[in-house]
Design a protein around this motif. Structure first.
Motif, PDB file in Angstrom:
ATOM      1  N   HIS A  97       0.827  -1.203   0.000  1.00 44.54           N
ATOM      2  CA  HIS A  97       0.000   0.000   0.000  1.00 44.54           C
ATOM      3  C   HIS A  97       0.867   1.262   0.000  1.00 44.54           C
ATOM      4  CE1 HIS A  97      -3.568   2.410   0.593  1.00 44.54           C
ATOM      5  NE2 HIS A  97      -3.014   2.994   1.645  1.00 44.54           N
ATOM      6  N   ILE A  98       1.920   1.254   0.796  1.00 49.46           N
ATOM      7  CA  ILE A  98       2.819   2.407   0.829  1.00 49.46           C
ATOM      8  C   ILE A  98       3.439   2.635  -0.548  1.00 49.46           C
ATOM      9  CG2 ILE A  98       5.022   3.246   1.755  1.00 49.46           C
ATOM     10  CD1 ILE A  98       4.275   1.856   4.395  1.00 49.46           C
ATOM     11  N   ALA A  99       3.847   1.571  -1.203  1.00 48.97           N
ATOM     12  CA  ALA A  99       4.453   1.703  -2.529  1.00 48.97           C
ATOM     13  C   ALA A  99       3.457   2.294  -3.516  1.00 48.97           C
ATOM     14  CB  ALA A  99       4.940   0.346  -3.015  1.00 48.97           C
ATOM     15  N   ALA A 100       2.215   1.841  -3.464  1.00 44.74           N
ATOM     16  CA  ALA A 100       1.201   2.308  -4.416  1.00 44.74           C
ATOM     17  C   ALA A 100       0.839   3.772  -4.188  1.00 44.74           C
ATOM     18  CB  ALA A 100      -0.051   1.436  -4.301  1.00 44.74           C
ATOM     19  N   VAL A 101       0.785   4.195  -2.931  1.00 42.96           N
ATOM     20  CA  VAL A 101       0.331   5.544  -2.609  1.00 42.96           C
ATOM     21  C   VAL A 101       1.454   6.572  -2.691  1.00 42.96           C
ATOM     22  CG1 VAL A 101      -0.629   6.997  -0.779  1.00 42.96           C
ATOM     23  CG2 VAL A 101      -1.587   4.715  -1.197  1.00 42.96           C
ATOM     24  N   THR A 102       2.657   6.200  -2.227  1.00 44.30           N
ATOM     25  CA  THR A 102       3.736   7.192  -2.120  1.00 44.30           C
ATOM     26  C   THR A 102       4.796   7.079  -3.205  1.00 44.30           C
ATOM     27  OG1 THR A 102       5.222   5.836  -0.738  1.00 44.30           O
ATOM     28  CG2 THR A 102       3.461   7.074   0.386  1.00 44.30           C
ATOM     29  N   GLY A 103       4.858   5.945  -3.891  1.00 43.86           N
ATOM     30  CA  GLY A 103       5.944   5.740  -4.840  1.00 43.86           C
ATOM     31  C   GLY A 103       7.265   5.432  -4.162  1.00 43.86           C
ATOM     32  N   ASN A 153      20.930   6.663  -1.725  1.00 48.42           N
ATOM     33  CA  ASN A 153      19.867   7.315  -0.955  1.00 48.42           C
ATOM     34  C   ASN A 153      20.307   8.688  -0.465  1.00 48.42           C
ATOM     35  OD1 ASN A 153      19.185   4.089   0.285  1.00 48.42           O
ATOM     36  ND2 ASN A 153      17.799   5.239  -1.036  1.00 48.42           N
ATOM     37  N   THR A 154      19.326   9.555  -0.224  1.00 52.02           N
ATOM     38  CA  THR A 154      19.593  10.904   0.265  1.00 52.02           C
ATOM     39  C   THR A 154      18.638  11.246   1.397  1.00 52.02           C
ATOM     40  OG1 THR A 154      18.012  11.980  -1.224  1.00 52.02           O
ATOM     41  CG2 THR A 154      20.251  11.608  -2.083  1.00 52.02           C
ATOM     42  N   VAL A 155      18.971  12.284   2.154  1.00 52.93           N
ATOM     43  CA  VAL A 155      18.081  12.769   3.206  1.00 52.93           C
ATOM     44  C   VAL A 155      16.733  13.151   2.616  1.00 52.93           C
ATOM     45  CG1 VAL A 155      17.713  14.606   4.905  1.00 52.93           C
ATOM     46  CG2 VAL A 155      19.971  13.538   4.689  1.00 52.93           C
ATOM     47  N   ALA A 156      16.752  13.720   1.413  1.00 55.60           N
ATOM     48  CA  ALA A 156      15.499  14.132   0.767  1.00 55.60           C
ATOM     49  C   ALA A 156      14.569  12.950   0.526  1.00 55.60           C
ATOM     50  CB  ALA A 156      15.806  14.842  -0.551  1.00 55.60           C
ATOM     51  N   ASP A 157      15.124  11.773   0.273  1.00 54.83           N
ATOM     52  CA  ASP A 157      14.287  10.585   0.080  1.00 54.83           C
ATOM     53  C   ASP A 157      13.448  10.310   1.330  1.00 54.83           C
ATOM     54  OD1 ASP A 157      15.268  10.017  -2.482  1.00 54.83           O
ATOM     55  OD2 ASP A 157      16.891   8.767  -1.703  1.00 54.83           O
ATOM     56  N   TYR A 158      14.073  10.402   2.479  1.00 53.63           N
ATOM     57  CA  TYR A 158      13.381  10.089   3.726  1.00 53.63           C
ATOM     58  C   TYR A 158      12.427  11.213   4.130  1.00 53.63           C
ATOM     59  CZ  TYR A 158      16.817   6.411   3.750  1.00 53.63           C
ATOM     60  OH  TYR A 158      17.580   5.323   3.397  1.00 53.63           O
ATOM     61  N   GLU A 159      12.781  12.439   3.812  1.00 53.92           N
ATOM     62  CA  GLU A 159      11.868  13.548   4.075  1.00 53.92           C
ATOM     63  C   GLU A 159      10.613  13.419   3.215  1.00 53.92           C
ATOM     64  OE1 GLU A 159      15.094  17.040   5.285  1.00 53.92           O
ATOM     65  OE2 GLU A 159      14.497  16.783   3.187  1.00 53.92           O
ATOM     66  N   ALA A 169       8.517  10.783   4.803  1.00 50.79           N
ATOM     67  CA  ALA A 169       7.964  11.262   6.075  1.00 50.79           C
ATOM     68  C   ALA A 169       6.733  12.129   5.870  1.00 50.79           C
ATOM     69  CB  ALA A 169       9.035  12.035   6.847  1.00 50.79           C
ATOM     70  N   GLU A 170       6.690  12.886   4.793  1.00 53.41           N
ATOM     71  CA  GLU A 170       5.539  13.742   4.519  1.00 53.41           C
ATOM     72  C   GLU A 170       4.295  12.937   4.174  1.00 53.41           C
ATOM     73  OE1 GLU A 170       6.677  16.331   1.386  1.00 53.41           O
ATOM     74  OE2 GLU A 170       8.140  17.456   2.588  1.00 53.41           O
ATOM     75  N   ARG A 171       4.490  11.748   3.641  1.00 57.76           N
ATOM     76  CA  ARG A 171       3.372  10.966   3.102  1.00 57.76           C
ATOM     77  C   ARG A 171       3.003   9.740   3.933  1.00 57.76           C
ATOM     78  NH1 ARG A 171       6.215  13.720  -0.204  1.00 57.76           N
ATOM     79  NH2 ARG A 171       5.318  14.664  -2.104  1.00 57.76           N
ATOM     80  N   LEU A 172       3.950   9.234   4.722  1.00 60.61           N
ATOM     81  CA  LEU A 172       3.713   7.964   5.411  1.00 60.61           C
ATOM     82  C   LEU A 172       2.579   8.008   6.429  1.00 60.61           C
ATOM     83  CD1 LEU A 172       4.595   5.040   5.773  1.00 60.61           C
ATOM     84  CD2 LEU A 172       6.287   5.823   7.443  1.00 60.61           C
ATOM     85  N   PRO A 173       2.461   9.057   7.264  1.00 56.95           N
ATOM     86  CA  PRO A 173       1.387   9.014   8.272  1.00 56.95           C
ATOM     87  C   PRO A 173      -0.003   8.794   7.686  1.00 56.95           C
ATOM     88  CG  PRO A 173       2.947  10.746   8.799  1.00 56.95           C
ATOM     89  CD  PRO A 173       3.327  10.245   7.425  1.00 56.95           C
ATOM     90  N   GLY A 174      -0.258   9.330   6.516  1.00 54.19           N
ATOM     91  CA  GLY A 174      -1.573   9.156   5.901  1.00 54.19           C
ATOM     92  C   GLY A 174      -1.801   7.786   5.313  1.00 54.19           C
ATOM     93  N   CYS A 175      -0.742   6.960   5.285  1.00 64.58           N
ATOM     94  CA  CYS A 175      -0.882   5.593   4.728  1.00 64.58           C
ATOM     95  C   CYS A 175      -1.150   4.558   5.809  1.00 64.58           C
ATOM     96  CB  CYS A 175       0.421   5.200   4.018  1.00 64.58           C
ATOM     97  SG  CYS A 175       0.780   6.114   2.546  1.00 64.58           S
ATOM     98  N   LEU A 176      -1.177   4.959   7.051  1.00 69.35           N
ATOM     99  CA  LEU A 176      -1.218   3.965   8.120  1.00 69.35           C
ATOM    100  C   LEU A 176      -2.600   3.750   8.705  1.00 69.35           C
ATOM    101  CD1 LEU A 176       2.316   4.590   9.638  1.00 69.35           C
ATOM    102  CD2 LEU A 176       1.568   2.835   8.045  1.00 69.35           C
ATOM    103  N   PRO A 177      -2.866   3.882   9.992  1.00 71.23           N
ATOM    104  CA  PRO A 177      -4.118   3.397  10.569  1.00 71.23           C
ATOM    105  C   PRO A 177      -5.372   3.963   9.919  1.00 71.23           C
ATOM    106  CG  PRO A 177      -2.554   3.985  12.286  1.00 71.23           C
ATOM    107  CD  PRO A 177      -1.964   4.454  10.993  1.00 71.23           C
ATOM    108  N   GLY A 178      -6.291   3.078   9.614  1.00 69.59           N
ATOM    109  CA  GLY A 178      -7.598   3.473   9.102  1.00 69.59           C
ATOM    110  C   GLY A 178      -7.621   3.838   7.635  1.00 69.59           C
ATOM    111  N   ARG A 179      -6.451   3.853   6.975  1.00 69.93           N
ATOM    112  CA  ARG A 179      -6.436   4.254   5.577  1.00 69.93           C
ATOM    113  C   ARG A 179      -5.933   3.152   4.667  1.00 69.93           C
ATOM    114  NH1 ARG A 179      -4.983  10.682   5.487  1.00 69.93           N
ATOM    115  NH2 ARG A 179      -6.132  11.216   7.371  1.00 69.93           N
ATOM    116  N   LEU A 180      -5.737   1.973   5.243  1.00 73.06           N
ATOM    117  CA  LEU A 180      -5.290   0.844   4.449  1.00 73.06           C
ATOM    118  C   LEU A 180      -6.501   0.145   3.830  1.00 73.06           C
ATOM    119  CD1 LEU A 180      -2.589  -0.660   6.801  1.00 73.06           C
ATOM    120  CD2 LEU A 180      -2.234   0.629   4.710  1.00 73.06           C
ATOM    121  N   PRO A 181      -6.294  -0.490   2.676  1.00 70.97           N
ATOM    122  CA  PRO A 181      -7.396  -1.231   2.065  1.00 70.97           C
ATOM    123  C   PRO A 181      -7.794  -2.411   2.921  1.00 70.97           C
ATOM    124  CG  PRO A 181      -5.324  -1.706   0.951  1.00 70.97           C
ATOM    125  CD  PRO A 181      -5.055  -0.585   1.907  1.00 70.97           C
TER     126      PRO A 181
END
Length: 384
Positions: free
Chosen positions: A334-340, A362-368, A371-383
């Motif tokens: 799900h994370i891969a599909a939503v965030t790339g 990898n770069t710091v920008a990759d993790y930033e 971080a901007e997108r991961l919280p919205g992929c977790l509880p209650g928003r998974l298929p």
């Protein structure tokens, strides 16, 4: 640390899961393709000279690992190396094999099957996630008995990204009369001297297609002492009359171009970054990445303190998220599909984790970005 153009990775994807499958630099892939073309243009000539060429590549890889070539065989992956040892050892029927609850799943299953075939038993040791190196060693010291015939231990655990004190565990096991098989799947490249860091372990296996970035299907099996001559390839072939490790150099008509191209990957890292510089940069980046993602999720890194691996870190996920193996795979997809972003979501002891693997591309920008997108992929928003 690197331009992604050195790698064949899709630039539209954030590749944050190096630890699972690695990534191969273009120069090594080019070398492998050249070898494949040579194989296909004259198969007879290719296979006549292949064992000698494998032996030459094996010597280069063994030198890089700081071990003698005559103690080193090449195998497809760490699991194959573990299976080779388990299939070759004669476990006493009334003995006990020790593993931990942080062992790689496929290896733990292989150990259980091998013990059952021999009429031996398997005992799984619980290692707390926050255990220090001394505390991990103490668990083994308390568990070893005269009945222990074999200890199978991870050098760097997969799901939990822990660095185990395998040299001390080996010392304790040998004092108790047990042999030691070290699963160093993640260790080559992440550690400067992974085999040396395992002390006098009887057997050590490690993947070269992970942190070393060799073409996939390349791993080393190091065996010391008389036990080495008891090891046989999983498939019998024309190398059978020869001693270890030469008998592993002949694998019939298997495509072994990955083994021959592996030295080019090692050269690339050294030429482009320097291995010591690369290792230091990966460790620093892993620390930064853990802080960024922990802040984004409101997680406490103290929950996963203890003995982290140099270039891998854990970030606890909210309770109930990815709590088992199947659920962790669903979250990962799900994370891969939503965030790339390609990530590693693991589970251990009923808890889910984001496992970070930092590499030179990898770069710091990759993790930033994650971080901007991961919280919205977790509880209650998974298929469902």
């Amino acid at each position: 640390m690197s331009e992604l153009s050195h790698w064949a990775l899709d630039p539209s994807v954030r590749h944050l899961n190096h630890g699972s499958f690695g990534a191969v630099p273009r120069v090594a892939l080019t070398r492998q393709q050249t070898l494949r073309e040579e194989m296909e243009t004259n198969p007879d000539a290719w296979f006549r000279t292949l064992p000698e060429r494998v032996g030459e590549a094996r010597a280069v890889l063994a030198h890089w690992l700081r071990v003698p070539a005559e103690a080193t065989a090449l195998v497809p992956n760490a699991s194959a190396g573990v299976s080779t040892v388990l299939n070759s050892l004669a476990l006493p029927g009334d003995s006990e094999v020790l593993v931990t609850d942080q062992a790689y799943g496929a290896v733990a299953m292989g150990v259980a099957r091998a013990a059952a075939r021999a009429g031996a038993r398997t005992r799984t040791l619980h290692i707390p996630l926050t255990a220090t190196a001394d505390e991990i060693a103490a668990v083994f010291a308390a568990a070893l008995t005269p009945a222990t015939s074999l200890v199978v231990v991870d050098q760097i655990t997969s799901a939990t990204a822990r660095l185990f004190p395998v040299a001390e565990i080996t010392r304790l096991a040998h004092a108790a009369g047990a042999k030691v098989l070290v699963d160093g799947a993640h260790a080559p490249g992440m550690l400067a001297d992974p085999v040396g860091a395992s002390g006098d372990a009887d057997f050590w296996v490690g993947n070269l297609h992970k942190w070393c970035c060799a073409p996939r299907g390349t791993a080393a099996l190091v065996a010391r002492g008389a036990d080495a001559q008891d090891l046989w390839p999983l498939t019998d072939s024309w190398g059978a009359p020869y001693p270890f490790p030469r008998r592993f150099d002949e694998q019939g008509t298997v495509d072994l171009t990955a083994w021959l191209a592996a030295p080019r990957a090692l050269e690339f890292i050294e030429e482009t970054y320097g291995w010591d510089t690369a290792r230091a940069g990966m460790t620093k980046l892993a620390d930064v990445a853990q802080g960024i993602l922990a802040d984004a999720l409101g997680a406490d890194p103290a929950e996963v303190a203890g003995a982290p691996a140099p270039a891998m870190r854990l970030v606890p996920l909210p309770a109930g998220v990815a709590a088992d193996h199947e659920a962790s795979h669903a979250v990962q997809r799900h994370i891969a599909a939503v965030t790339g972003c390609e990530t590693a979501i693991t589970s251990w002891d009923g808890r889910g984790f984001l496992r970070l693997s930092a590499h030179v591309y990898n770069t710091v920008a990759d993790y930033e970005y994650l971080a901007e997108r991961l919280p919205g992929c977790l509880p209650g928003r998974l298929p469902a």
